[in-house]
Write a protein that holds these residues in place. Structure first.
Motif, PDB file in Angstrom:
ATOM      1  N   ALA A 218       0.930  -1.197  -0.068  1.00 18.99           N
ATOM      2  CA  ALA A 218       0.022   0.002  -0.054  1.00 18.99           C
ATOM      3  C   ALA A 218       1.028   1.377   0.065  1.00 18.99           C
ATOM      4  O   ALA A 218       2.079   1.145   0.704  1.00 18.99           O
ATOM      5  CB  ALA A 218      -0.753   0.044   1.116  1.00 18.99           C
ATOM      6  N   ARG A 219       0.436   2.125  -0.579  1.00 15.52           N
ATOM      7  CA  ARG A 219       1.267   3.599  -0.847  1.00 15.52           C
ATOM      8  C   ARG A 219       0.358   4.749  -0.442  1.00 15.52           C
ATOM      9  O   ARG A 219      -0.770   4.938  -0.659  1.00 15.52           O
ATOM     10  CB  ARG A 219       1.924   3.617  -2.237  1.00 15.52           C
ATOM     11  N   THR A 220       1.075   5.859  -0.182  1.00 13.53           N
ATOM     12  CA  THR A 220       0.565   7.105   0.095  1.00 13.53           C
ATOM     13  C   THR A 220       0.108   7.964  -1.115  1.00 13.53           C
ATOM     14  O   THR A 220       0.690   7.696  -2.103  1.00 13.53           O
ATOM     15  CB  THR A 220       1.264   8.126   0.933  1.00 13.53           C
ATOM     16  N   LYS A 221      -0.621   8.784  -1.011  1.00 15.07           N
ATOM     17  CA  LYS A 221      -0.967   9.680  -1.996  1.00 15.07           C
ATOM     18  C   LYS A 221       0.485  10.209  -2.893  1.00 15.07           C
ATOM     19  O   LYS A 221       0.576  10.129  -3.879  1.00 15.07           O
ATOM     20  CB  LYS A 221      -1.739  10.828  -1.810  1.00 15.07           C
ATOM     21  N   PRO A 222       1.386  10.783  -2.150  1.00 14.74           N
ATOM     22  CA  PRO A 222       2.357  11.487  -2.608  1.00 14.74           C
ATOM     23  C   PRO A 222       3.481  10.331  -3.471  1.00 14.74           C
ATOM     24  O   PRO A 222       3.896  10.410  -4.548  1.00 14.74           O
ATOM     25  CB  PRO A 222       3.135  11.991  -1.614  1.00 14.74           C
ATOM     26  N   GLU A 223       3.270   9.007  -3.030  1.00 12.79           N
ATOM     27  CA  GLU A 223       4.144   7.882  -3.593  1.00 12.79           C
ATOM     28  C   GLU A 223       3.366   7.492  -4.664  1.00 12.79           C
ATOM     29  O   GLU A 223       4.086   7.242  -5.705  1.00 12.79           O
ATOM     30  CB  GLU A 223       4.103   6.812  -2.460  1.00 12.79           C
ATOM     31  N   VAL A 224       1.942   7.470  -4.845  1.00 11.46           N
ATOM     32  CA  VAL A 224       1.321   6.849  -6.037  1.00 11.46           C
ATOM     33  C   VAL A 224       1.754   8.083  -7.099  1.00 11.46           C
ATOM     34  O   VAL A 224       1.816   7.920  -8.183  1.00 11.46           O
ATOM     35  CB  VAL A 224      -0.042   6.874  -5.528  1.00 11.46           C
ATOM     36  N   LEU A 225       1.515   9.520  -6.679  1.00 13.99           N
ATOM     37  CA  LEU A 225       1.542  10.670  -7.610  1.00 13.99           C
ATOM     38  C   LEU A 225       2.890  10.354  -8.453  1.00 13.99           C
ATOM     39  O   LEU A 225       2.992  10.690  -9.599  1.00 13.99           O
ATOM     40  CB  LEU A 225       1.552  11.849  -7.080  1.00 13.99           C
ATOM     41  N   GLU A 226       4.122   9.823  -7.663  1.00  9.86           N
ATOM     42  CA  GLU A 226       5.247   9.790  -8.427  1.00  9.86           C
ATOM     43  C   GLU A 226       5.066   8.790  -9.654  1.00  9.86           C
ATOM     44  O   GLU A 226       6.043   9.193 -10.479  1.00  9.86           O
ATOM     45  CB  GLU A 226       6.343   9.224  -7.399  1.00  9.86           C
ATOM     46  N   PHE A 227       4.358   7.953  -9.765  1.00 12.46           N
ATOM     47  CA  PHE A 227       4.280   7.226 -10.868  1.00 12.46           C
ATOM     48  C   PHE A 227       3.883   8.022 -12.134  1.00 12.46           C
ATOM     49  O   PHE A 227       3.906   7.286 -13.308  1.00 12.46           O
ATOM     50  CB  PHE A 227       3.385   6.008 -10.402  1.00 12.46           C
ATOM     51  N   PHE A 228       3.112   9.154 -11.838  1.00 13.19           N
ATOM     52  CA  PHE A 228       2.895   9.860 -13.176  1.00 13.19           C
ATOM     53  C   PHE A 228       4.148  10.504 -13.712  1.00 13.19           C
ATOM     54  O   PHE A 228       3.698  11.121 -14.791  1.00 13.19           O
ATOM     55  CB  PHE A 228       1.562  10.764 -12.615  1.00 13.19           C
ATOM     56  N   GLY A 229       5.236  10.628 -13.042  1.00  8.06           N
ATOM     57  CA  GLY A 229       6.207  11.400 -13.419  1.00  8.06           C
ATOM     58  C   GLY A 229       5.543  12.989 -14.145  1.00  8.06           C
ATOM     59  O   GLY A 229       5.133  13.601 -12.967  1.00  8.06           O
ATOM     60  N   ASP A 230       5.973  13.648 -14.937  1.00  6.87           N
ATOM     61  CA  ASP A 230       5.696  14.571 -15.636  1.00  6.87           C
ATOM     62  C   ASP A 230       4.435  14.876 -15.998  1.00  6.87           C
ATOM     63  O   ASP A 230       3.835  15.781 -16.799  1.00  6.87           O
ATOM     64  CB  ASP A 230       6.742  15.666 -16.476  1.00  6.87           C
ATOM     65  N   PHE A 231       3.567  13.869 -16.220  1.00  5.75           N
ATOM     66  CA  PHE A 231       2.361  13.693 -16.737  1.00  5.75           C
ATOM     67  C   PHE A 231       1.337  14.549 -16.199  1.00  5.75           C
ATOM     68  O   PHE A 231       1.429  14.799 -15.227  1.00  5.75           O
ATOM     69  CB  PHE A 231       1.749  12.197 -16.966  1.00  5.75           C
ATOM     70  N   GLU A 232       0.468  15.342 -16.991  1.00 10.66           N
ATOM     71  CA  GLU A 232      -0.596  16.156 -16.520  1.00 10.66           C
ATOM     72  C   GLU A 232      -1.711  15.684 -15.963  1.00 10.66           C
ATOM     73  O   GLU A 232      -2.161  15.173 -16.922  1.00 10.66           O
ATOM     74  CB  GLU A 232      -0.766  17.345 -17.484  1.00 10.66           C
ATOM     75  N   LEU A 233      -1.890  15.676 -15.004  1.00  9.99           N
ATOM     76  CA  LEU A 233      -3.339  14.795 -14.316  1.00  9.99           C
ATOM     77  C   LEU A 233      -4.504  15.726 -14.867  1.00  9.99           C
ATOM     78  O   LEU A 233      -4.515  16.958 -14.726  1.00  9.99           O
ATOM     79  CB  LEU A 233      -3.377  14.978 -12.717  1.00  9.99           C
ATOM     80  N   ALA A 234      -5.505  14.958 -15.414  1.00  8.99           N
ATOM     81  CA  ALA A 234      -6.852  15.299 -15.919  1.00  8.99           C
ATOM     82  C   ALA A 234      -7.416  15.619 -14.531  1.00  8.99           C
ATOM     83  O   ALA A 234      -7.267  14.904 -13.365  1.00  8.99           O
ATOM     84  CB  ALA A 234      -7.589  14.341 -16.743  1.00  8.99           C
TER      85      ALA A 234
END
Length: 271
Positions: A218-234
């Motif tokens: 299980a991972r935290t929100k910041p950890e999961v966000l890292e998987f998007f790299g520089d992709f722009e979140l919709a």
């Protein structure tokens, strides 16, 4: 499970529960064994919301695929695709465009065998048996290269797969390699187990899953966000599954019991 078992590969371990088969059971599928059902019942006693995890996750998959198709995506790479149940990626996408191409990837033998059976004769969808933690093998496979044009945008799906990539397997590096292979304008959709919310018993689930074929992290929100790299979140960004562009406003806010973060990101133009 149905008594018809001729589709079961001889390599299947029916003594130890499998995440893909347990997910199939949670969604009402038929391609699971007693060991999977018994294990899920144990998990449900610890985390009664587990069935909701699966249902909300599947609903997010549909919305995310439709979102990408509406943005012009006509080819998908589905990592850890699991056992086909109603509402597979190619079925969702082809309701909009019948020429949409899909490469499914999994290493669970039942998932692969049943997917290959389902896709027999299909010109625009294939099942690849591979370990998604080895992006080079997946991306350079002959079938992947035949089916997908990496010079054009691709929809990369990592639905409930990131939490099976453990820290020693370098999940950030794995996701980065997949992102790097995509053309600008491509999308990444993912869901990931979290224990950010008090109702989610992450430590207990992790301990229980360690006794199956698939350990989790299980991972935290910041950890999961890292998987998007520089992709722009919709919009609305990284939220729990039921909060990502729901088709109707929920009567009750049970979002903390979703168990999974969900988001869709777009690869920006070069420069």
């Amino acid at each position: 499970m149905s008594q018809q078992t001729s589709w079961i590969p001889s390599t299947v371990d029916i003594e130890k529960p499998s995440a893909a088969r347990m997910y199939d059971y949670l969604l009402g599928g038929n391609h699971n064994f007693e060991v999977d059902r018994s294990f899920i019942e144990q998990i449900l006693r610890v985390q009664p919301e587990t069935r909701r995890f699966a249902i909300m996750n599947r609903a997010f998959l549909r919305r995310a695929v439709l979102f990408m198709v509406r943005q012009g995506i006509r080819q998908f790479l589905d990592l850890g695709s699991g056992i086909p149940t109603v509402g597979n990626v190619h079925e969702i996408a082809r309701d909009v465009d019948a020429d949409t191409r899909v490469v499914y990837v999994d290493n669970e033998h039942v998932a692969v065998a049943h997917s290959q059976l389902l896709l027999e004769g299909s010109e625009n969808a294939v099942m690849l048996q591979a370990d998604i933690t080895k992006p080079g093998l997946v991306l350079n496979d002959r079938e992947t290269q035949r089916m997908l044009d990496f010079d054009q945008p691709i929809g990369l799906l990592a639905i409930t797969i990131g939490h099976y990539v453990l820290d020693h397997q370098d999940p950030a590096g794995v996701f980065a390699e997949y992102r790097e292979a995509l053309a600008p304008g491509s999308y990444l959709a993912l869901t990931h187990l979290t224990d950010d919310f008090a109702v989610i018993k992450g430590d207990e689930l992790t301990e229980m899953m360690s006794k199956s074929q698939n350990s989790v992290r299980a991972r935290t929100k910041p950890e999961v966000l890292e998987f998007f790299g520089d992709f722009e979140l919709a919009e609305p960004g990284l939220v729990t599954t039921s909060l990502w562009r729901p088709e109707r406003t929920p009567e009750n806010d049970d979002s903390e019991t979703d168990g999974l973060y969900a988001g869709v990101g777009r690869k920006p133009p070069v420069g």
